[in-house]
Each structure stands twice: as structure tokens, then as C-alpha cells.
Design an enzyme around this catalytic site. Sequence first.
Site, short mmCIF file in Angstrom:
data_model
loop_
_atom_site.label_atom_id
_atom_site.label_comp_id
_atom_site.label_asym_id
_atom_site.label_seq_id
_atom_site.Cartn_x
_atom_site.Cartn_y
_atom_site.Cartn_z
N GLU A 30 0.85 -1.20 0.00
CA GLU A 30 0.00 0.00 0.00
C GLU A 30 0.87 1.24 0.00
O GLU A 30 2.10 1.17 0.20
CB GLU A 30 -0.97 -0.02 1.18
N ARG A 78 -1.79 9.74 8.39
CA ARG A 78 -1.69 8.32 8.75
C ARG A 78 -1.15 7.48 7.61
O ARG A 78 -1.59 7.59 6.47
CB ARG A 78 -3.06 7.78 9.16
N HIS A 126 -9.10 10.36 2.04
CA HIS A 126 -8.69 9.22 1.21
C HIS A 126 -8.85 9.62 -0.25
O HIS A 126 -9.88 10.18 -0.64
CB HIS A 126 -9.55 8.00 1.53
#
Length: 514
Positions: free
Chosen positions: A114, A366, A228
Site C-alpha cells: 500500500e 496516517r 482518502h
Amino acid sequence: MFMPKSDVVIIGSGLAALVAANRLCMEKNVIIFTKSSKYNSNSMLAQGGVAAAISSDDDWSTHFNDTILAGCGHNLESAVKALVQEGPRYMEELIQQGMQFDKDEAGRIKLGQEGAHSIRRILHAGGDATGKALVQFLLKKLCNKVQIIEHELAIDLIVNDGSCVGVQTLDEHSQLTSYYANHVILATGGCGGLYEHSSNDHSIVGDGYAMAYRAGADLIDMEFIQFHPTLLYVNGHCPGLISEAVRGEGATLVTKNGRKIMEGQHPLLDLAPRDVVARVIFEEVKKGESIFLDITMIENFSSHFPTITSLCKRNGISPSDGKIPVVPGAHFMMGGIKVDSYSQSTIPGLFAIGEVACTGVHGANRLASNSLLEGIVFSNLMADFILSQATRPVSQKALRDERPTVQSKNQLPTKEEIKEMMMKSVGIVRSKRELEEVVMVLEPYIQLKPKELHFNKEKICLLNMITTAWLIASSALHREESRGGHYRADFPDVNKVWDHRTITRNALEHAVVN
């Protein structure tokens, strides 16, 4: 007056809450409250996996460096070390307890890639349904061991003599009850529901932050909201998330004409940190472009990503066409209730875990798949701490059901007005003027109490939205720099070194800028 009491009250039913309950219930009486169903949590929607350095090719120090880099150096290093050093041990415990993660043909746990990770280290379950698999696994383990009370809204914490000793709740019949406990744990999730476009469950609107603020707890880094980059976008709405794991398997962000928008933007291209990718998409959309995930290079997409395939088909998008329409949306709060290494807040007796807490591990942005790991690690550390402590006396002072006899004249903003305001002015790109306007609009409502709203559930949730939105906007106004999830158009290149800034009631009581 009957005042129910238990050893531990947990507010929320996501992964962090269930991990804590699983550890504590063997020695403590535990009650879990959730305002919706026990399945309404962001954990249930988590398509991504759990990041942990379990491979022989990996090391905690590499995971540490990736986390610090993604967090723009704003992380609390001691917390990051606890996360990455303890993470593999707790993951191994879950596996030994029977949790099944996806494996390859040789029977080894498959590790995914990721964004901003320098190595494949993401454990998945059910392909792209890791959060759901973890929640269901833990709920099964907790069956008949913990009382879970659904559809009961926690409205305020009970603080006696400076310590948190319980919580007031409203059930489906508007019955007000005070529950007392030796330990109160907030695990209410984040606040994505404050924004028009969000990956969060519809019930997640910042209740925990607002309750903690009203009780006098310190909050920290509330300006850092992660957007996101890839939410499914259909007819102006975002019905769900397209996991970063899709880009980890090679998908690229393109315009309708096929131009790859991340080329020249960052060395990691489509796997750049989320704040970078979200801003690039935001700027493209501002110019009138439609953005898509090109998935043509991923073989067997539907079997690799069954949850995403189902989501797309339900909304009229066929993955077999090779392009999925996306936009950025509110995803995760890096800040929250200030806690120590054992998840204790600044109010004795009150703990916070999961997204509602600010452990300091995420910094300003994050790292992908660190959120589920955070819930697992810090809930376990907190449980160990609670189990090691002597039982403290709890002062039970009866609270009267003080419902105003005069109808409140406060006309609260609507949920839609709050969402539109936050998306427009406290979103991916911010500026002083717009932030000042939001602070001034919301400021008059901050002093309201649930009793002034006649203990009306809908209005209390609106008040919580207003309070949390005001905290975010006020914090964003005070931080005159761009860093991670906080981007100021009027300070685009400023990189001051800031400490984690604590928000107290006194510090932000009069945050309106004249």
C-alpha cells in the site's frame, strides 16, 4: 434511584472496543454501548488490512521510518515505536486465537503493498474485507461474555470530583439512564460524517470528541484530517471506498482521456502519501476533470477485490470496463482526545482508544493500514494497564433528569448545512478567511448542553457535529503552515516545527477571530 454500575463501560463497537473488551472481560464486568447497531463502525468498512512487520524481509525499524515519513515528522516517536514493535506480537496472538488471514498457495500469509510503505507488509482477510473479518471474529469470541447494548446513545460523561465515573445514555424510548463504572473507555470512532464525501459509516459524526470536550478533557491535533484519495463517485455521491490496495496492485489514477495524473507529482507516483494524492485529484477536479482508477492491469480483479467489485456493481459501475470513477473524501482523524501511552485521557478514569484517541502515532498523515494496528496494539496495552490497577472507588451522585420546561429557541444548523460547510471550507485545501467564517458560524452553539435540547437524540447528534466541526476549524485556523492532512492555501510552503498542540476548553473558549 437505581444507578447501574459495572467495572468497565466502553462506548463504541469497532475493532478497538472489541479488542479491549476481549482482554478485559475475563476479569472485569464489561458493558458496551453503541448508538446504532454493533455492526455500524468504520472497522466493519475497513477494506485495507493490518500493517505489521512480520516478514523475514521486514523489520520494525523500517515500518517505523515509513510511519514517520508519512506523518511528516509530526509523530510521537515513542508511540510509533510501541506500535511497530508490539504490533507483530499482537498479530501473532490473534492468529493463535484462530483469526484467519489470507494465505498464498504455499500456505504462507499473503502480504500486500500500500501507499508509502517501502515493503509488502499488509495482512488481509477476505481479500478486501479485513475489518469486517476482524470484527466478526471478535464478536464471536465475546458472545455471552460481554453485554452489548445497541441503539443507545451516550450523551455525556459523568465527572464527579474531577474524575470520570460514568456516562449518561438515551435509549430508543428517550429514557435517560446514568451508568457508573470504575473505567470509562471512549471508542466512538472518528468524524467523517461531518463531510459531504466520506468513507465513514453514516453514524460516525464525532460524538466522542464532543463528549470529551464538554467533560473538560484535552484534545490535540484536531486539524489533521486525512482525505482518502479514492472514494467511488457516482452521480455526485460517494457510496463507498476503493481501497488503496487497488493501487498497491498496480492501478493508476487517470483522466477520462487516460492522462496519468500522478506523473511528475511524487517519486512514489500513485502510491504517494494520501495527502499528496488527494490534493492532486482535488486540483484536477477543480479544473473540470473527471478522475478514474485504471484497473486494466490487475488480473482477476473481481476475485482479488470481491467487496469492491460488489460495491461497484450495486452502483451501476462495471469493473470489467477497466475504469472506476473516484474522488477524495474524509477518511480518518489523526488528532483526537489526548492520551498517554496507556490510553489515559487528562481526566482520571477516562480512557480513549481507536480513532477517537490521539496516541501520536499518525502524526500529520496516517500511513495506510496503521489504523487497525493502532486499535489492536493500544487497546491491548490499555487493558494490561487497567488489569494491573487496584479498583478505585467511584463516587455515585444521582443525576436528575433536568428537562427544561421552556422550549429551547436554539435553531441548530442542519446536518446537510454542516457537511457542505466542512467540505467547502475545512476540507482538502483551507484558507484563513473561510476558516474564520466557519468558526464564527458555529461558535454560538458550543455552550449548549444536551438538557437544553430536551435530550432529543437527533439534536444532540447535531450538537456533537457542530462541536467537533468547530474544534477542527478552530485548530486549522491556528495552525499557520501546511503539513500532512492540513493544507493552508495561504501558507503552502511553510514548514515550521510545531509541537503537538493541546486543545483545552479555556484555550478555544473564545476562538472567534474579529
